[in-house]
Design a protein around this motif. Structure first.
Motif, PDB file in Angstrom:
ATOM      1  N   THR A   1     -32.434   7.284   2.463  1.00 46.00           N
ATOM      2  CA  THR A   1     -31.342   7.910   3.205  1.00 46.00           C
ATOM      3  C   THR A   1     -31.401   9.421   3.068  1.00 46.00           C
ATOM      4  O   THR A   1     -31.722   9.936   1.988  1.00 46.00           O
ATOM      5  CB  THR A   1     -29.988   7.382   2.686  1.00 46.00           C
ATOM      6  OG1 THR A   1     -29.897   5.995   2.995  1.00 46.00           O
ATOM      7  CG2 THR A   1     -28.823   8.103   3.329  1.00 46.00           C
TER       8      THR A   1
ATOM      9  N   GLN B   1     -31.713  -0.590   8.806  1.00 44.64           N
ATOM     10  CA  GLN B   1     -31.438   0.832   8.630  1.00 44.64           C
ATOM     11  C   GLN B   1     -32.505   1.688   9.299  1.00 44.64           C
ATOM     12  O   GLN B   1     -32.209   2.740   9.870  1.00 44.64           O
ATOM     13  CB  GLN B   1     -31.347   1.182   7.145  1.00 44.64           C
ATOM     14  CG  GLN B   1     -31.130   2.673   6.887  1.00 44.64           C
ATOM     15  CD  GLN B   1     -30.836   2.994   5.449  1.00 44.64           C
ATOM     16  OE1 GLN B   1     -29.747   2.752   4.959  1.00 44.64           O
ATOM     17  NE2 GLN B   1     -31.819   3.553   4.742  1.00 44.64           N
TER      18      GLN B   1
ATOM     19  N   ARG C   1     -24.362  -0.492   5.695  1.00 46.28           N
ATOM     20  CA  ARG C   1     -23.428   0.623   5.606  1.00 46.28           C
ATOM     21  C   ARG C   1     -22.051   0.049   5.305  1.00 46.28           C
ATOM     22  O   ARG C   1     -21.334  -0.361   6.218  1.00 46.28           O
ATOM     23  CB  ARG C   1     -23.396   1.428   6.907  1.00 46.28           C
ATOM     24  CG  ARG C   1     -24.690   2.144   7.219  1.00 46.28           C
ATOM     25  CD  ARG C   1     -24.487   3.215   8.261  1.00 46.28           C
ATOM     26  NE  ARG C   1     -23.544   4.224   7.827  1.00 46.28           N
ATOM     27  CZ  ARG C   1     -23.824   5.200   6.960  1.00 46.28           C
ATOM     28  NH1 ARG C   1     -25.027   5.269   6.421  1.00 46.28           N
ATOM     29  NH2 ARG C   1     -22.917   6.079   6.616  1.00 46.28           N
TER      30      ARG C   1
END
Length: 496
Positions: free
Chosen positions: A124, A378, A473
């Motif tokens: 991330t 993701q 998330r």
């Protein structure tokens, strides 16, 4: 297992961990925090939230180096966590082998390499992956400090200080590590910690100014503790905190089954159940050995290390963190991974080597199976917030359109600044502003994440929904875009 076979297996795990993180690398900035970090690539300014306090100076410095080398903003922000994460996997395996044997060390490396939460946040564009990797390296140095020259204790302190500059919220875990530094090495570790902290604190004070840093920091900490930070003072409901605490660690962190979270194929669900049984069995073996006082001295040392970093941080996470954001569970997941590795080492002592190696394979396969769906999601799908921005920019006209939303307002500002997207501070402000601009003729849209949006429900018409797996998330995983329809004016009847 021979040294060559162990090195080959560990190298394979390092490669698998790196590949998993590359698969999970998002294409767009996912949220407000990522945008704040992206703004810091061009100029470090805490007052302008570039990034937000406490600044994460170590992480930002690494990301700016990657950006200066030509990386895109997403890659530059993800690269420090990705590279250091791979280094940490290899270091953990090498350091643990003398303490837990080859099998225990490989299991620890498997879990760090392939568990869902370390993979997702190791890729991330944020500081979490960098902070976790530095925490792992500091823990490794603390573990060997008592058996090595004093300079290793200095290195442990330096790594802890640097980790604090990358992820300040890990402070309770780092203080826990300090408790297990051998008595004869504490002064050296303290000196190293001073060097590590000084290396980023002095530039931070010089860039921001002492008075300004104090002003920004006090305002942030007061807001985090009592207004918007999701602490126990803001959300004191015990049931809510327990549910989210458990979800963050068990479902998002370890990839285990969780009530109300579905959508898995039969194979993935079976892998989750197998992983749950394996992790639980290892922890039971550890508890049984501890109660019988049959842990070896080295196994006992790793157990104390895991508890020292996991228990203080777990308490801080439960009381002082926003439990809607699963990333806060990373140090607890690390502590659990170490405890599981000790449990597997205990089991390996009682099993033939062939059976022990099969344990490693089973853990690796089941962990990879539960990680891959969320990692791929993701990497392939932008966050719901990013998809909201893309949808609005492609379907609505910026002229005459006003949006009221939550943290996604910063993404609008970053990607489509010509759209007017506001983030109201409260539900009452949302109601006043929506009514005012609607009366002036604006075309008003409201998202489900806007504070107090539920109070406008009678006037909100759903337009689009943007969702992802909650395990990908946990925060803002389901966003609905509404069109605001003002109430028609009251009709008046003519009295004859």
């Amino acid at each position: 297992m021979t040294s060559r076979a162990f090195a080959g297996a560990l190298a394979l795990l390092v490669g698998a961990g790196g590949a998993a993180r590359l698969l999970a690398l998002p294409r767009l900035l996912p949220d407000l925090d990522a945008v704040n970090f992206a703004r810091s690539l061009n100029g470090f300014d805490l007052a302008a939230q570039a990034p937000h306090f406490p600044g994460y100076p170590v992480y930002v410095a690494m990301a700016r180096l990657a950006s200066a080398a030509g990386a895109s903003e997403v890659v530059a922000l993800a690269l420090p966590g990705l590279v250091l994460g791979v280094v940490a996997i290899g270091a953990l395996g090498l350091v643990l082998r003398p303490y837990l044997g080859a099998v225990g060390a490989l299991v620890a490396a498997v879990l760090l390499a392939l568990l869902p939460l370390p993979v997702l946040f190791g890729a991330t564009p944020g500081s979490d992956g960098t902070g976790l990797a530095l925490l792992v390296l500091a823990a490794c140095a603390v573990l060997v400090a008592g058996d090595s020259a004093p300079r290793v204790a200095v290195l442990a302190g330096v790594l802890a200080g640097v980790a604090l500059g990358a992820r300040p919220s890990f402070l309770p875990a780092l203080l826990g590590l300090a408790l297990v530094v051998p008595r004869g090495r504490r002064l050296a570790a303290l000196a190293g910690g001073g060097l590590g902290v000084g290396g980023w604190l002095v530039p931070l004070v010089a860039l921001t100014g002492p008075a300004e840093l104090l002003r920004i920091g006090s305002g942030f900490l007061l807001g985090h503790a009592g207004k918007w930070g999701g602490t126990v003072a803001v959300r004191p409901e015990l049931g809510w905190r327990l549910e989210n605490f458990g979800f963050d660690i068990l479902a998002a962190g370890l990839g285990l089954p969780w009530p109300g979270v579905d959508g898995d194929s039969v194979a993935v669900l079976a892998a989750r159940l197998l992983l749950a049984l394996g992790l639980a069995g290892a922890l039971v073996a550890l508890a049984h050995a501890a109660l019988r006082e049959s842990l070896s001295a080295s196994e006992h040392r790793v157990t104390l290390l895991a508890l020292a970093l996991g228990v203080p941080y777990g308490a801080w996470m439960f009381l002082g963190q926003n439990l809607l954001k699963a990333r806060h569970a990373l140090p607890v997941v690390l502590a659990l991974a170490l405890l599981v590795a000790v449990g597997v080492a205990v089991l390996a002592r009682a099993c033939p080597s062939r059976v022990s190696l099969s344990l490693v394979g089973a853990v690796a396969v089941s962990t990879a199976a539960v990680m891959l769906p969320v990692g791929l999601e993701q990497g392939r799908e932008p966050s719901p917030a990013a998809r909201l921005v893309a949808h609005v920019s492609s379907t609505l006209s910026p002229s005459g359109t006003l949006l009221f939303t939550g943290e996604e307002a910063r993404l609008f500002e970053h990607y489509v600044p010509y759209f007017r997207a506001g983030r109201p501070a409260s539900g009452e402000q949302l109601r006043r502003e929506v009514e005012r601009v609607a009366a002036a003729g604006a075309d008003v849209y409201v998202t489900s994440t806007a504070p107090g949006a539920e109070a406008l429900a009678p006037h909100l018409e759903p337009v689009s929904r943007f969702a992802c797996d909650r395990r990908v998330r946990s925060h803002a995983h389901d966003i609905v875009l509404f069109h605001y329809r003002p109430a028609p004016p009251a009709s008046s009847e003519k009295v004859l």
